[in-house]
Design a protein around this motif. Structure first.
Motif, mmCIF file in Angstrom:
data_model
loop_
_atom_site.group_PDB
_atom_site.id
_atom_site.type_symbol
_atom_site.label_atom_id
_atom_site.label_comp_id
_atom_site.label_asym_id
_atom_site.label_seq_id
_atom_site.Cartn_x
_atom_site.Cartn_y
_atom_site.Cartn_z
ATOM 1 N N GLY A 63 -12.296 26.931 -44.293
ATOM 2 C CA GLY A 63 -12.032 25.497 -44.247
ATOM 3 C C GLY A 63 -11.045 25.046 -45.297
ATOM 4 O O GLY A 63 -10.189 24.186 -45.043
ATOM 5 N N PHE A 64 -11.134 25.629 -46.490
ATOM 6 C CA PHE A 64 -10.221 25.282 -47.570
ATOM 7 C C PHE A 64 -8.777 25.602 -47.185
ATOM 8 O O PHE A 64 -7.888 24.749 -47.317
ATOM 9 N N PHE A 65 -8.539 26.828 -46.701
ATOM 10 C CA PHE A 65 -7.162 27.199 -46.374
ATOM 11 C C PHE A 65 -6.645 26.427 -45.170
ATOM 12 O O PHE A 65 -5.442 26.137 -45.080
ATOM 13 N N ALA A 66 -7.530 26.060 -44.258
ATOM 14 C CA ALA A 66 -7.099 25.263 -43.111
ATOM 15 C C ALA A 66 -6.627 23.879 -43.533
ATOM 16 O O ALA A 66 -5.837 23.239 -42.829
ATOM 17 N N SER A 67 -7.077 23.407 -44.698
ATOM 18 C CA SER A 67 -6.721 22.064 -45.172
ATOM 19 C C SER A 67 -5.421 22.038 -45.971
ATOM 20 O O SER A 67 -4.938 20.954 -46.312
ATOM 21 N N LEU A 68 -4.856 23.208 -46.294
ATOM 22 C CA LEU A 68 -3.673 23.267 -47.156
ATOM 23 C C LEU A 68 -2.381 23.077 -46.366
ATOM 24 O O LEU A 68 -2.286 23.418 -45.193
ATOM 25 N N THR A 69 -1.375 22.560 -47.053
ATOM 26 C CA THR A 69 -0.026 22.539 -46.491
ATOM 27 C C THR A 69 0.600 23.918 -46.671
ATOM 28 O O THR A 69 0.147 24.708 -47.529
ATOM 29 N N PRO A 70 1.637 24.258 -45.914
ATOM 30 C CA PRO A 70 2.314 25.549 -46.115
ATOM 31 C C PRO A 70 2.795 25.745 -47.551
ATOM 32 O O PRO A 70 2.704 26.847 -48.099
ATOM 33 N N ALA A 71 3.289 24.688 -48.181
ATOM 34 C CA ALA A 71 3.780 24.805 -49.558
ATOM 35 C C ALA A 71 2.638 25.119 -50.515
ATOM 36 O O ALA A 71 2.786 25.928 -51.444
ATOM 37 N N GLU A 72 1.488 24.472 -50.323
ATOM 38 C CA GLU A 72 0.338 24.731 -51.187
ATOM 39 C C GLU A 72 -0.164 26.169 -51.014
ATOM 40 O O GLU A 72 -0.502 26.851 -51.992
ATOM 41 N N THR A 73 -0.190 26.634 -49.774
ATOM 42 C CA THR A 73 -0.618 28.007 -49.511
ATOM 43 C C THR A 73 0.312 29.007 -50.181
ATOM 44 O O THR A 73 -0.137 29.969 -50.814
ATOM 45 N N THR A 74 1.616 28.773 -50.068
ATOM 46 C CA THR A 74 2.601 29.684 -50.651
ATOM 47 C C THR A 74 2.469 29.731 -52.164
ATOM 48 O O THR A 74 2.571 30.797 -52.779
ATOM 49 N N ARG A 75 2.226 28.583 -52.778
ATOM 50 C CA ARG A 75 2.093 28.565 -54.236
ATOM 51 C C ARG A 75 0.860 29.342 -54.698
ATOM 52 O O ARG A 75 0.923 30.122 -55.650
ATOM 53 N N LEU A 76 -0.265 29.147 -54.016
ATOM 54 C CA LEU A 76 -1.476 29.867 -54.408
ATOM 55 C C LEU A 76 -1.313 31.366 -54.218
ATOM 56 O O LEU A 76 -1.771 32.160 -55.050
ATOM 57 N N LEU A 77 -0.653 31.748 -53.159
ATOM 58 C CA LEU A 77 -0.406 33.178 -52.935
ATOM 59 C C LEU A 77 0.444 33.762 -54.058
ATOM 60 O O LEU A 77 0.164 34.849 -54.572
ATOM 61 N N ALA A 78 1.488 33.037 -54.449
ATOM 62 C CA ALA A 78 2.401 33.540 -55.475
ATOM 63 C C ALA A 78 1.716 33.632 -56.835
ATOM 64 O O ALA A 78 1.961 34.562 -57.607
ATOM 65 N N GLU A 79 0.840 32.679 -57.155
ATOM 66 C CA GLU A 79 0.227 32.643 -58.479
ATOM 67 C C GLU A 79 -1.034 33.501 -58.574
ATOM 68 O O GLU A 79 -1.354 34.018 -59.639
ATOM 69 N N TYR A 80 -1.742 33.665 -57.455
ATOM 70 C CA TYR A 80 -3.031 34.377 -57.490
ATOM 71 C C TYR A 80 -3.139 35.392 -56.340
ATOM 72 O O TYR A 80 -4.060 35.317 -55.517
ATOM 73 N N PRO A 81 -2.227 36.351 -56.265
ATOM 74 C CA PRO A 81 -2.265 37.274 -55.116
ATOM 75 C C PRO A 81 -3.554 38.089 -55.022
ATOM 76 O O PRO A 81 -4.055 38.322 -53.917
ATOM 77 N N LEU A 82 -4.106 38.516 -56.156
ATOM 78 C CA LEU A 82 -5.332 39.297 -56.113
ATOM 79 C C LEU A 82 -6.514 38.461 -55.634
ATOM 80 O O LEU A 82 -7.381 38.952 -54.897
ATOM 81 N N VAL A 83 -6.548 37.206 -56.032
ATOM 82 C CA VAL A 83 -7.643 36.333 -55.597
ATOM 83 C C VAL A 83 -7.532 36.054 -54.104
ATOM 84 O O VAL A 83 -8.489 36.246 -53.344
ATOM 85 N N VAL A 84 -6.362 35.620 -53.672
ATOM 86 C CA VAL A 84 -6.168 35.287 -52.252
ATOM 87 C C VAL A 84 -6.378 36.517 -51.368
ATOM 88 O O VAL A 84 -7.018 36.443 -50.316
ATOM 89 N N GLY A 85 -5.872 37.649 -51.813
ATOM 90 C CA GLY A 85 -5.970 38.856 -51.004
ATOM 91 C C GLY A 85 -7.374 39.379 -50.835
ATOM 92 O O GLY A 85 -7.642 40.166 -49.916
ATOM 93 N N ASN A 86 -8.296 38.955 -51.692
ATOM 94 C CA ASN A 86 -9.674 39.432 -51.623
ATOM 95 C C ASN A 86 -10.664 38.367 -51.165
ATOM 96 O O ASN A 86 -11.872 38.614 -51.167
ATOM 97 N N LEU A 87 -10.174 37.207 -50.752
ATOM 98 C CA LEU A 87 -11.056 36.116 -50.342
ATOM 99 C C LEU A 87 -11.444 36.277 -48.871
ATOM 100 O O LEU A 87 -10.651 35.985 -47.971
ATOM 101 N N ASP A 88 -12.656 36.713 -48.622
ATOM 102 C CA ASP A 88 -13.135 36.825 -47.248
ATOM 103 C C ASP A 88 -13.253 35.440 -46.642
ATOM 104 O O ASP A 88 -13.882 34.547 -47.205
ATOM 105 N N GLY A 89 -12.630 35.277 -45.493
ATOM 106 C CA GLY A 89 -12.556 33.969 -44.846
ATOM 107 C C GLY A 89 -11.153 33.398 -44.866
ATOM 108 O O GLY A 89 -10.842 32.491 -44.081
ATOM 109 N N ALA A 90 -10.288 33.906 -45.749
ATOM 110 C CA ALA A 90 -8.888 33.475 -45.770
ATOM 111 C C ALA A 90 -8.173 34.042 -44.546
ATOM 112 O O ALA A 90 -8.561 35.086 -44.015
#
Length: 397
Positions: free
Chosen positions: A72-99
């Motif tokens: 639900g969290f990622f569904a609420s993000l804009t493309p720009a917000e998603t891209t920023r989180l990926l760039a700053e926290y790749p290990l967190v995003v890459g391991n989040l089940d449900g993303a």
């Protein structure tokens, strides 16, 4: 003191049984093995992630957020917000089940690239000793292989021996999904082996997918090779206790919860549990949901599942089991004493599993060899074609 001495005797007895039937490499492994440090906490970057309020709201806690909340969290993000989180926290995003799956693939490519660069820097550092630099070269090579075009890395964590989960097939559109849960010695460096591919999770997953596609080319299938927990190293103390499995089980549950949010197969994912992986599946099984259907749980080369019968695993699973006559694991004691050992033999007549034929399979790692009955049966189970599964005839007498 007496209790510790008795525990050492029991550990030696369990490991010794295996060593006697696979004396060369197994003996060396047993001598060199050490207890492993289980990984239960979220990956690096999680603390900074939790302190990030730049979106005007809290980010989902990697340790506690449900897969549904993450989706639900990622569904609420804009493309720009998603891209920023990926760039700053790749290990967190890459391991989040449900993303989202493609987002995780992208995040883990970024994390693998960063780990490869760090490893190359360590390899070139003259202040480090030769062994440390050699290990860094190996780590860089392992990451480089996973960065090859077309590879779909669902999770990556560089801590310790390294954890990695990889998808084979199109997980997003798959009608049938399987998860391969490996046993001892699986880690980043052994996730994919060119010389003996069926000794590696990736090699086993490829074999299962290829056979499923051969049997049912019209069915969209996918297999996840889940090297997502710290496995025992060799035949040491960790191999005869459930300590690592107890930590692994919640991680496997989160993976399955994430798949429920991000995929839509026709049935719950089937679990294929090899060797110590069957202990992990045994700990996980009672917590699997059964409202959406029964989970096929296939154990092969198993030392036991931590129970005396399939009934103890709960109503949500159908257990299938096999062991070929040349697999050394059959010489390990099927019992549990003082926390050592893993309970009854899943292929035993009183356990309650469907005893699957493995004709043609040889040794502890030969169950997914092309042409074997075990591989053919595994693919039939993965596809839900249960009438095609050949069972082991009952023992005479």
């Amino acid at each position: 003191m007496r209790r510790r001495r008795w525990k050492r005797v029991l550990i030696g007895a369990f490991a010794g049984c295996a060593v006697l039937v696979d004396a060369g490499a197994a003996a060396a492994q047993a001598a060199a093995s050490t207890e492993q440090v289980a990984i239960a906490t979220p990956p690096a970057g999680s603390a900074a992630w939790l302190q990030d309020h730049s979106l005007g709201r809290a980010l989902p806690n990697p340790a506690t957020a449900s897969a549904g909340a993450v989706a639900g969290f990622f569904a609420s993000l804009t493309p720009a917000e998603t891209t920023r989180l990926l760039a700053e926290y790749p290990l967190v995003v890459g391991n989040l089940d449900g993303a989202p799956l493609n987002l995780r693939y992208r995040a883990n490519r970024a994390a693998l690239s960063a780990e490869r660069e760090n490893a190359l820097a360590r390899a070139a550092d003259p202040s480090l000793d030769v062994d440390t630099r050699a290990l860094a070269v190996s780590r860089a090579n392992d990451c480089g292989h996973l960065l090859a075009p077309g590879r779909q890395i669902l999770a990556f964590d560089p801590r310790g021996r390294g954890l990695v989960s990889e998808v084979f097939g199109d997980l997003a559109t798959a009608q049938r999904v399987s998860v391969l849960v490996p046993g001892s010695d699986a880690d980043l460096g052994h996730h994919d082996q060119a010389a003996e591919p069926l000794r590696s999770p990736a090699g086993m997953a490829r074999a299962l997918l290829a056979e499923a596609e051969r049997q049912a080319p019209e069915t969209r299938t996918a297999v996840v090779a889940w090297t997502g927990y710290v496995t025992p190293s060799g035949l040491g103390p960790d191999a005869v206790t459930s300590r690592l499995a107890d930590v692994a089980a919640p991680r496997l549950e989160r993976l399955l919860d994430g798949l429920e949010e991000t995929t839509s197969p026709d049935a719950p994912p089937a679990l294929f549990c090899h060797s110590y992986g069957s202990v992990v599946c045994g700990v996980t099984a009672p917590h699997l949901p059964h409202a959406t259907g029964t989970t096929d749980l296939v154990v092969f080369g198993s030392p036991g599942m931590g129970v005396q019968s399939a009934a103890e695993l709960g109503p949500g699973v159908q257990v299938w089991a096999t062991r070929n006559p040349t697999d050394w694991i059959g010489n390990v004691p099927y019992l549990e004493v003082g926390g050592l050992g893993h309970g009854a033999d899943p292929t035993g007549s009183g356990f309650g599993a469907q005893d699957v034929s493995s004709t043609g399979a040889a040794g502890h790692n030969g169950y997914l060899t092309p042409g074997t009955e075990s591989l053919r049966n595994f693919a039939a189970i993965a596809l839900g074609r249960y009438r095609s599964v050949s069972l082991q005839p009952p023992a005479a007498g």
